[in-house]
Write a protein that holds these residues in place. Structure first.
Motif, short mmCIF file in Angstrom:
data_model
loop_
_atom_site.label_atom_id
_atom_site.label_comp_id
_atom_site.label_asym_id
_atom_site.label_seq_id
_atom_site.Cartn_x
_atom_site.Cartn_y
_atom_site.Cartn_z
N HIS A 143 46.30 47.02 102.29
CA HIS A 143 47.43 46.59 103.11
C HIS A 143 48.52 45.94 102.27
O HIS A 143 49.71 46.09 102.53
N GLU A 144 48.11 45.22 101.23
CA GLU A 144 49.07 44.54 100.35
C GLU A 144 49.63 45.44 99.25
O GLU A 144 50.50 45.03 98.49
N GLY A 145 49.12 46.67 99.16
CA GLY A 145 49.62 47.61 98.17
C GLY A 145 48.93 47.53 96.83
O GLY A 145 49.31 48.23 95.89
N PHE A 146 47.88 46.69 96.72
CA PHE A 146 47.19 46.54 95.44
C PHE A 146 46.15 47.64 95.21
O PHE A 146 45.72 47.87 94.08
N VAL A 147 45.73 48.28 96.29
CA VAL A 147 44.75 49.37 96.22
C VAL A 147 45.25 50.52 97.09
O VAL A 147 45.87 50.30 98.13
N GLU A 148 44.97 51.74 96.64
CA GLU A 148 45.31 52.94 97.43
C GLU A 148 44.05 53.76 97.65
O GLU A 148 43.16 53.77 96.80
N GLN A 149 44.00 54.43 98.80
CA GLN A 149 42.84 55.28 99.12
C GLN A 149 43.27 56.73 99.16
O GLN A 149 44.26 57.07 99.83
N ASP A 150 42.56 57.56 98.43
CA ASP A 150 42.84 58.99 98.44
C ASP A 150 42.44 59.58 99.79
O ASP A 150 41.29 59.43 100.23
N ALA A 151 43.37 60.24 100.45
CA ALA A 151 43.12 60.75 101.81
C ALA A 151 42.04 61.82 101.82
O ALA A 151 41.26 61.92 102.78
N ALA A 152 41.97 62.63 100.77
CA ALA A 152 41.02 63.75 100.76
C ALA A 152 39.59 63.27 100.47
O ALA A 152 38.66 63.64 101.18
N SER A 153 39.43 62.42 99.45
CA SER A 153 38.08 62.02 99.03
C SER A 153 37.63 60.70 99.62
O SER A 153 36.43 60.40 99.63
N GLY A 154 38.58 59.88 100.08
CA GLY A 154 38.24 58.55 100.58
C GLY A 154 38.00 57.54 99.48
O GLY A 154 37.64 56.39 99.74
N ARG A 155 38.18 57.95 98.22
CA ARG A 155 37.96 57.05 97.10
C ARG A 155 39.17 56.15 96.86
O ARG A 155 40.28 56.47 97.29
N TYR A 156 38.94 55.06 96.14
CA TYR A 156 39.97 54.04 95.93
C TYR A 156 40.45 54.01 94.48
O TYR A 156 39.68 54.30 93.55
N GLN A 157 41.72 53.60 94.31
CA GLN A 157 42.29 53.39 92.99
C GLN A 157 43.31 52.26 93.08
O GLN A 157 43.69 51.84 94.18
N LEU A 158 43.75 51.76 91.94
CA LEU A 158 44.76 50.70 91.92
C LEU A 158 46.06 51.21 92.54
O LEU A 158 46.43 52.37 92.37
N GLY A 159 46.77 50.29 93.22
CA GLY A 159 48.00 50.66 93.91
C GLY A 159 49.27 50.36 93.13
O GLY A 159 49.24 49.69 92.08
N ALA A 160 50.37 50.84 93.66
CA ALA A 160 51.67 50.73 92.99
C ALA A 160 52.16 49.29 92.88
O ALA A 160 52.89 48.94 91.96
N GLU A 161 51.75 48.43 93.82
CA GLU A 161 52.22 47.04 93.80
C GLU A 161 51.73 46.31 92.54
O GLU A 161 52.46 45.49 91.98
N LEU A 162 50.53 46.63 92.09
CA LEU A 162 50.03 46.03 90.85
C LEU A 162 50.85 46.47 89.66
O LEU A 162 51.14 45.68 88.77
N LEU A 163 51.27 47.74 89.66
CA LEU A 163 52.11 48.24 88.59
C LEU A 163 53.45 47.52 88.59
O LEU A 163 53.97 47.14 87.53
#
Length: 254
Positions: A50-70
């Motif tokens: 919700h805060e943009g620190f993590v993103e979830q891939d819609a296809a796999s449901g897996r997580y990665q770092l989000g753009a807000e951290l960048l």
């Protein structure tokens, strides 16, 4: 001794895990690696997402770092690179001008001083790194407001407080002043913020030719001004310093 907040510790551990592992991790991977129940891990991930620190891939449901951290990381690097590139030039400016030199960046509706070179004499001085200056009245603030659209909005959309009888507070007059600053390439503050103090500032640009900060010479009015006007050699020196730092940041010639 104050206790650490467990949820924040878990969120930090989660971000470090995502930063150091595979590009994307599933909920099971994250919960098992951190020894958390899936429900607990999922709740933290949802908040981070919700805060943009993590993103979830819609296809796999897996997580990665989000753009807000960048974005936050780039802000940190930008300020530290700016200071590193400016060290030699600001030292030279303080030596040649005989006055204090400040390096400032836009921060929380004001100017944050990120570097301060003392006036090169034996007088007692206070380090101002970390201090905040107003946008609408200081030379640093006005030059940022003239060149940076975000700073411009922050300076024009709020009530401008009068610090001295010389402070420009009217909307039309302030906009006219910013236009003059853009035309001449520098900003002045002659007793607009503090009685008896004058300053001149110029903008610093990065490789994208975006304004990332400003540099200023500040001193007593009787030293910075002559015959009621800013000393032209000081204006030239500040502009030369700003151009030199900008070139070192990849901006090319201005």
């Amino acid at each position: 001794m104050a206790k650490n907040i467990q949820s924040l510790e878990r969120a930090a551990a989660m971000l470090r895990l995502l930063a150091g592992g595979e590009r994307r991790l599933g909920l099971s991977d994250i919960s098992s690696s951190l020894g958390l129940a899936k429900g607990t891990a999922h709740g933290i991930l949802r908040t981070l997402q919700h805060e943009g620190f993590v993103e979830q891939d819609a296809a796999s449901g897996r997580y990665q770092l989000g753009a807000e951290l960048l974005r936050l990381g780039n802000s940190y690097l930008d300020v530290h690179e700016l200071r590193a590139r400016a060290l030699v030039w600001t030292d030279d400016l303080a030596r040649s001008s005989g006055e204090s030199v400040h390096l400032g960046v836009l921060h929380q509706h004001g100017v944050l001083i990120v570097h301060h070179v003392f006036r090169p004499d034996d007088s007692r001085q206070v380090l101002e790194v970390g201090a905040m200056q107003p946008l609408h009245s200081t030379a640093l603030g006005k030059v940022l407001a003239a060149y940076d659209p975000v700073a411009h909005s922050e300076a024009t959309e709020v009530e401008r407080r009068s610090f001295t009888p010389r402070t420009v507070t009217g909307e039309a007059e302030f906009e006219s002043l910013l236009g003059l600053i853009r035309a001449q390439g520098w900003a002045a503050d002659v007793e607009e913020t503090w009685e008896g103090v004058a300053a001149v500032a110029a903008p610093i640009h990065d490789r994208r030719r975006m304004p990332v900060g400003a540099v200023a010479v500040t001193g007593a009015v009787e030293r910075v001004c002559a015959g009621g006007e800013l000393r032209p050699e000081l204006v030239a020196a500040v502009r030369d310093c700003a151009r030199a730092v900008s070139r070192d940041l990849g901006a090319g010639r201005f």
